[in-house]
Scaffold this active site. Structure first.
Site, short mmCIF file in Angstrom:
data_model
loop_
_atom_site.label_atom_id
_atom_site.label_comp_id
_atom_site.label_asym_id
_atom_site.label_seq_id
_atom_site.Cartn_x
_atom_site.Cartn_y
_atom_site.Cartn_z
N ASP A 51 0.84 -1.20 0.00
CA ASP A 51 0.00 0.00 0.00
C ASP A 51 0.87 1.24 0.00
OD1 ASP A 51 -2.91 1.11 0.64
OD2 ASP A 51 -1.49 2.22 1.90
N TYR A 56 3.06 9.98 0.17
CA TYR A 56 3.99 9.35 1.10
C TYR A 56 5.44 9.66 0.75
CZ TYR A 56 0.03 6.39 2.53
OH TYR A 56 -1.18 5.92 2.97
N LYS A 85 -2.63 6.20 -4.35
CA LYS A 85 -3.71 7.12 -3.97
C LYS A 85 -3.53 8.48 -4.65
CE LYS A 85 -3.85 4.88 0.54
NZ LYS A 85 -2.51 4.28 0.47
N HIS A 118 -9.93 10.28 -2.24
CA HIS A 118 -10.49 10.75 -0.97
C HIS A 118 -11.68 11.69 -1.19
CE1 HIS A 118 -7.10 9.16 1.36
NE2 HIS A 118 -6.33 9.61 0.39
#
Length: 295
Positions: A51, A56, A85, A118
């Site tokens: 993930d 990040y 993401k 999101h």
């Protein structure tokens, strides 16, 4: 969402996701430098679900680690399930693919297995990325039931979310959201399964520490396992995909042992009873950086 023999769940789009994943979020530069080696170790001990995320800032390290394990014959690219993401600055439809392609370039991958958003307003652009073959499955993160319904009821929806990634642990067990997701054939994926990050901006730091909870400690002793492993196993038995994160080889190896035992129905119900209605200071957090407590 049938659990397969090789410890994977088949999602609503027919793609399969391994139920235990390795998180690659790193809070600082020191940890980021350890990400590449930790990811290699995770693959060596059997993790096949990795993930990651644009924000990040570890995608280059993670990509190198995966390619190294492909080069030495440990895995093939198709053995690895990689999740990325969309970062919040790319929510405009014309920027969604740009974010995805930047991540793919850092990873040096041709495609992602799962791409998560999101914000419900980028779904059409996400669908276009799937149609282009840049990602195989699309999902969401930190969505409430109301936000999921917003997408599911959207006219012209081509692909409903395959997964909803949320904070989930015994103190915040998401039972109602889990039931809703199951009823709509959406996989619920849990992060922070060892307890909320203890950041005073988001949580009352006077709340108990999950892994020190007397009940969890007692159950762990009964099975001769660690409280962390019990917390992980609890979620697996509830049907969640579980993300764990540590850069310590011993603990990476320990986390992979979550399939070596099974909690009784009585113990599962006891852990259910640990749920606390409100831990966060501000209710639902629309976006979270998928912080996974490091052990």
């Amino acid at each position: 969402m049938a659990l397969s023999k090789d410890r994977g769940i088949t999602m609503n789009d027919g793609n399969k996701i391994p139920i235990l994943g390795f998180g690659t979020y790193s809070p600082d530069a020191v940890q980021k430098s350890k990400c590449e080696e930790a990811t290699k170790i995770a693959i060596e001990v059997g993790f096949r679900h990795i993930d990651g995320a644009y924000v990040y800032e570890t995608e280059e390290q993670v990509g190198r680690a995966i390619r190294a394990k492909i080069s030495d014959g440990t895995v093939k690219r198709e053995d690895i399930f990689y999740t990325g993401k969309l970062w919040s600055t790319f929510h405009r439809p014309e920027l969604v693919r740009k974010c995805l392609e930047e991540s793919l370039k850092k990873l040096q991958f041709d495609y992602m297995d799962l791409f998560i958003i999101h914000n419900p307003y980028s779904m059409k652009a996400m669908e276009a990325c799937k149609d282009a073959g840049l990602v195989r499955s699309i999902g969401v993160s930190n969505f409430t039931r109301k936000q999921l319904e917003m997408i599911l009821n959207k006219p012209g929806l081509k692909y409903k979310p395959a997964i909803n990634q949320v904070e989930c642990h015994p103190y915040r067990n998401q039972s109602k959201l889990l039931a809703f997701c199951k009823s709509n054939n959406i996989v619920l994926e849990g992060y922070s399964v060892l307890g909320s990050q203890r950041d005073p901006r988001w949580i009352d730091t006077n709340t108990p520490v999950l892994l020190e909870d007397p009940l969890l400690v007692a159950i762990a002793k009964k099975y001769n396992k660690s409280p962390a492993l019990v917390a992980i196993r609890y979620q697996l038995q509830r049907g969640l995909v579980v993300l764990v994160k540590t850069y310590t080889r011993k603990r990476i190896e320990e986390n992979a042992q979550a399939f070596t035992f099974q909690l009784s129905e009585e113990d599962m119900k006891s852990i259910d009873g640990l749920h606390k209605h409100e831990l966060h200071k501000s209710g639902n957090i629309f976006w979270s950086p998928t912080v996974l407590p490091t052990r």
